[in-house]
Write a protein that holds these residues in place. Structure first.
Motif, PDB file in Angstrom:
ATOM      1  N   VAL A  37       0.873  -1.166   0.000  1.00 42.75           N
ATOM      2  CA  VAL A  37       0.000   0.000   0.000  1.00 42.75           C
ATOM      3  C   VAL A  37       0.909   1.214   0.000  1.00 42.75           C
ATOM      4  O   VAL A  37       1.868   1.262   0.751  1.00 42.75           O
ATOM      5  N   SER A  38       0.646   2.163  -0.877  1.00 43.30           N
ATOM      6  CA  SER A  38       1.499   3.349  -0.897  1.00 43.30           C
ATOM      7  C   SER A  38       0.652   4.597  -0.658  1.00 43.30           C
ATOM      8  O   SER A  38      -0.463   4.713  -1.161  1.00 43.30           O
ATOM      9  N   PHE A  39       1.210   5.500   0.122  1.00 43.78           N
ATOM     10  CA  PHE A  39       0.544   6.744   0.463  1.00 43.78           C
ATOM     11  C   PHE A  39       1.506   7.887   0.238  1.00 43.78           C
ATOM     12  O   PHE A  39       2.714   7.703   0.232  1.00 43.78           O
ATOM     13  N   LYS A  40       0.962   9.067   0.100  1.00 39.32           N
ATOM     14  CA  LYS A  40       1.783  10.265  -0.004  1.00 39.32           C
ATOM     15  C   LYS A  40       2.087  10.766   1.397  1.00 39.32           C
ATOM     16  O   LYS A  40       1.256  10.645   2.304  1.00 39.32           O
ATOM     17  N   LYS A  41       3.267  11.333   1.571  1.00 39.42           N
ATOM     18  CA  LYS A  41       3.597  11.938   2.857  1.00 39.42           C
ATOM     19  C   LYS A  41       2.617  13.073   3.119  1.00 39.42           C
ATOM     20  O   LYS A  41       2.317  13.864   2.239  1.00 39.42           O
ATOM     21  N   GLY A  42       2.100  13.123   4.339  1.00 43.68           N
ATOM     22  CA  GLY A  42       1.112  14.124   4.704  1.00 43.68           C
ATOM     23  C   GLY A  42      -0.326  13.667   4.511  1.00 43.68           C
ATOM     24  O   GLY A  42      -1.251  14.317   4.977  1.00 43.68           O
ATOM     25  N   GLU A  43      -0.533  12.558   3.821  1.00 42.42           N
ATOM     26  CA  GLU A  43      -1.882  12.044   3.592  1.00 42.42           C
ATOM     27  C   GLU A  43      -2.480  11.537   4.904  1.00 42.42           C
ATOM     28  O   GLU A  43      -1.814  10.889   5.702  1.00 42.42           O
ATOM     29  N   VAL A  44      -3.749  11.846   5.131  1.00 35.55           N
ATOM     30  CA  VAL A  44      -4.458  11.363   6.318  1.00 35.55           C
ATOM     31  C   VAL A  44      -5.254  10.127   5.914  1.00 35.55           C
ATOM     32  O   VAL A  44      -6.030  10.169   4.955  1.00 35.55           O
ATOM     33  N   ILE A  45      -5.046   9.040   6.652  1.00 34.17           N
ATOM     34  CA  ILE A  45      -5.684   7.770   6.325  1.00 34.17           C
ATOM     35  C   ILE A  45      -6.385   7.218   7.566  1.00 34.17           C
ATOM     36  O   ILE A  45      -6.128   7.646   8.681  1.00 34.17           O
ATOM     37  N   ASP A  46      -7.270   6.252   7.340  1.00 35.22           N
ATOM     38  CA  ASP A  46      -7.945   5.556   8.432  1.00 35.22           C
ATOM     39  C   ASP A  46      -7.178   4.290   8.752  1.00 35.22           C
ATOM     40  O   ASP A  46      -6.811   3.522   7.846  1.00 35.22           O
ATOM     41  N   VAL A  47      -6.948   4.055  10.043  1.00 36.00           N
ATOM     42  CA  VAL A  47      -6.220   2.887  10.511  1.00 36.00           C
ATOM     43  C   VAL A  47      -6.955   2.274  11.697  1.00 36.00           C
ATOM     44  O   VAL A  47      -7.898   2.861  12.229  1.00 36.00           O
ATOM     45  N   PHE A  48      -6.509   1.088  12.120  1.00 37.26           N
ATOM     46  CA  PHE A  48      -7.048   0.469  13.325  1.00 37.26           C
ATOM     47  C   PHE A  48      -5.989  -0.432  13.948  1.00 37.26           C
ATOM     48  O   PHE A  48      -5.087  -0.911  13.270  1.00 37.26           O
ATOM     49  N   TRP A  49      -6.105  -0.608  15.266  1.00 35.59           N
ATOM     50  CA  TRP A  49      -5.202  -1.489  16.005  1.00 35.59           C
ATOM     51  C   TRP A  49      -5.759  -2.892  16.000  1.00 35.59           C
ATOM     52  O   TRP A  49      -6.955  -3.101  16.212  1.00 35.59           O
ATOM     53  N   ASN A  50      -4.888  -3.881  15.789  1.00 29.77           N
ATOM     54  CA  ASN A  50      -5.277  -5.285  15.874  1.00 29.77           C
ATOM     55  C   ASN A  50      -4.067  -6.097  16.314  1.00 29.77           C
ATOM     56  O   ASN A  50      -3.064  -6.126  15.609  1.00 29.77           O
ATOM     57  N   GLY A  51      -4.150  -6.704  17.462  1.00 30.00           N
ATOM     58  CA  GLY A  51      -3.053  -7.530  17.948  1.00 30.00           C
ATOM     59  C   GLY A  51      -1.769  -6.751  18.180  1.00 30.00           C
ATOM     60  O   GLY A  51      -0.686  -7.272  17.939  1.00 30.00           O
ATOM     61  N   GLY A  52      -1.877  -5.509  18.603  1.00 29.43           N
ATOM     62  CA  GLY A  52      -0.698  -4.690  18.876  1.00 29.43           C
ATOM     63  C   GLY A  52      -0.046  -4.088  17.640  1.00 29.43           C
ATOM     64  O   GLY A  52       1.005  -3.474  17.731  1.00 29.43           O
ATOM     65  N   LYS A  53      -0.660  -4.274  16.477  1.00 30.73           N
ATOM     66  CA  LYS A  53      -0.135  -3.710  15.231  1.00 30.73           C
ATOM     67  C   LYS A  53      -1.177  -2.781  14.623  1.00 30.73           C
ATOM     68  O   LYS A  53      -2.374  -2.928  14.844  1.00 30.73           O
TER      69      LYS A  53
END
Length: 123
Positions: A86-102
């Protein structure tokens, strides 16, 4: 008869591969459905070696910054999915989530070939 055996083998391998990708997508969707969606900002990429001896499996991982209400923040490595980058641009705001400490990208399996795969088993 040899050519048909080869063609059949290729079809079986492709089918098994698509089934494995579908299982990965389903597991990802199940795990994220139980988690909270978090906004994170991509701040840098860092080259990391997965094995100390082999540079072939080295790759750049995105690091994201998660800000809290009290002006505190944490910088964490974003995990890649199994089998694609997965590639993103620096400064891009994305949605993430925690799962198993990662930390994982929320829409990881909503791109490319993965969006064509089913998101649940239905036979």
């Amino acid at each position: 008869m040899g050519i048909w055996s080869g063609i059949l083998l290729i079809i079986v391998v492709v089918f098994v591969y698509l089934m494995a990708l579908t299982k990965l997508k389903i597991n990802h969707i199940k795990s994220r459905s139980l988690k909270k969606k978090i906004k994170a900002k991509v701040i840098r990429y860092q080259l990391e070696h997965n094995y100390p001896v082999d540079d072939i499996v080295s790759r750049y991982y995105p690091y994201v910054k998660i800000e809290f209400e009290d002006n505190e923040y944490v910088v964490e490595r974003l995990e890649y999915g199994k089998g694609h980058n997965v590639s993103f641009k620096k400064g891009e705001v994305i949605d993430v989530f925690w799962n198993g400490g990662k930390l994982y990208y929320w829409n990881e399996y909503d791109r490319g070939i993965f969006k064509l795969l089913p998101s649940k088993w239905s036979f």
